[in-house]
Design an enzyme around this catalytic site. Sequence first.
Site, short mmCIF file in Angstrom:
data_model
loop_
_atom_site.label_atom_id
_atom_site.label_comp_id
_atom_site.label_asym_id
_atom_site.label_seq_id
_atom_site.Cartn_x
_atom_site.Cartn_y
_atom_site.Cartn_z
N ASP A 226 -8.38 -8.82 45.14
CA ASP A 226 -7.19 -9.45 45.63
C ASP A 226 -5.98 -8.73 45.31
O ASP A 226 -5.77 -8.07 44.24
CB ASP A 226 -7.14 -10.75 44.92
CG ASP A 226 -5.82 -11.85 45.08
OD1 ASP A 226 -5.76 -12.00 46.35
OD2 ASP A 226 -5.01 -12.12 44.34
N GLU A 256 -7.83 -6.26 49.39
CA GLU A 256 -6.99 -7.25 50.43
C GLU A 256 -5.53 -6.20 50.09
O GLU A 256 -4.78 -6.56 49.38
CB GLU A 256 -6.89 -8.45 49.85
CG GLU A 256 -5.86 -9.33 50.69
CD GLU A 256 -4.81 -10.09 49.74
OE1 GLU A 256 -4.29 -10.87 50.46
OE2 GLU A 256 -4.92 -10.11 48.65
#
Length: 507
Positions: A226, A256
């Site tokens: 993340d 990400e």
Amino acid sequence: MQGFEWHVPADQGHWRRLRKSIPDLKDIGVDNIWIPPGCKGMDPCGIGYDIYDLYDLGEFDQKGTIATRWGSKKDLQELVRAAEDVNIGIYWDTVLNQKAGADSTENFMAVRVDPEDRNTELSPPEMIAGWVAFDFPGRGEKYSKMKYHWQHFTGVDWDESKQSYAIYKTSGHNKDWAKDVSDERGNYDYLMFANIDHSHPEVRADIFKWGEWIGTEIPIRGMRIDAAKHYSASFQKDFVAHLRNTVGADYYLVGEYWRGEVNLLLKYLKMMDYEISLFDVPLLGRFAAISRMAGGDLRKIFRGTLVEKMPNHAVTFVGNHDTQIGQSLETVIAPFFKPLAYSLILLRSQGHPCIFYGDLYGIRGGPEPQAGSSCNRKLHILTRARKLFAHGEQRDYFNRRNCIGEYWVMSTVIVTGLIHSTGFVRYGNYQHPFGLACIMSNGGSSYKRMYVGSKHTGELWTDIMEWRCETVVINSCGYGIFPVDAMSVSVWVNSLATGRHDLNRPL
């Protein structure tokens, strides 16, 4: 498949929901499920990015609950076992950039910085009271003895002593933002909550230890990293290397890194020694732009995307929890275009496609809830088509602005179709000999004459999407004329194959 959306009920029952869905997901061809952050957050109803304790998977009474929003640790382990039983892997959503919900405040020196240029200091160092003391009283020292204090963070956004909101950068020896992060807002190291200092040796040791530990608690096959653009790329590189050396060389990792410029994604991949994949954010942007553009040029749909430049490292997608209506990265794709976009990522050989829970099962809340699949309840048909028919080599013919076709054949001959349409050829293989022909239009209704191989002569082909009701007969030369409705996609296969596999059976 991303196994959640933002509005999944906060009933501590999602691990059980996913476990019940495992047979259906296996049936439609899902190989791996990216599950939401399963560590304890500061809010029992939080989706998990408000990370509090990495080592609490729904086991300890902390932050007002034992289970997480998604369920208990026992439920999680049962989900993973059920997935393993049918050879579906689990990817963990790994949140390592911040901590939230500290147990108490601590006083330390910090400077206020400009929110729009975090390299610009707006004040001299001043004493603030930040929420940075993490003692984990419910867990104690089980699994890890590490406690977090002010020196383990580089910034916060709240001074409790002055009741003041601002971005504060921690002052002190070797305290600064990481340099190898996104240059947005000058330096985009700080994102939210208490920003972790990944250069601190105690932090590094604890996170590396956790990376090993999580794989022993639940047999995951990989991770989603993340907020990759918000913390040190060199730390991420070391973390990935540690996982490769301790957990396994085949561990799958996808970052990400949310930037729309493909050159920045390529730069990041190079920094990571190409040891991970990335979500193809530029492709998502292309989908959204062309879907809203009257007569948008489908021939250019892959230009400037990661799947065009480096397909083996591209995770292609049509939406996720952050792109939903009302969320931080809201990306609106016109409803008619969703089936086209999914066809382009599922029925092609390039990239690693990821379908979205909200597109498969619907969105439960928010400004625009939807009860069923955003693809007119057709997404499961496209995933089954990928599993059963989308195999072998591929050759593209994108030569018409508003109508592109895809045709997948068990053949060694490639013949260009009529000049008014475009397409690409892909070959089947020994195990999957039927092939398929896909044609789509973001303009008016159209058709394409496609060569699907002389061994298919005389076969009757039908549209598995059931948006065209006629039958296409493959002629003696191996051609068929395949139609498509305006603003639509049709996927044509041998009618014997559709009868054999019942692609339309509901989930």
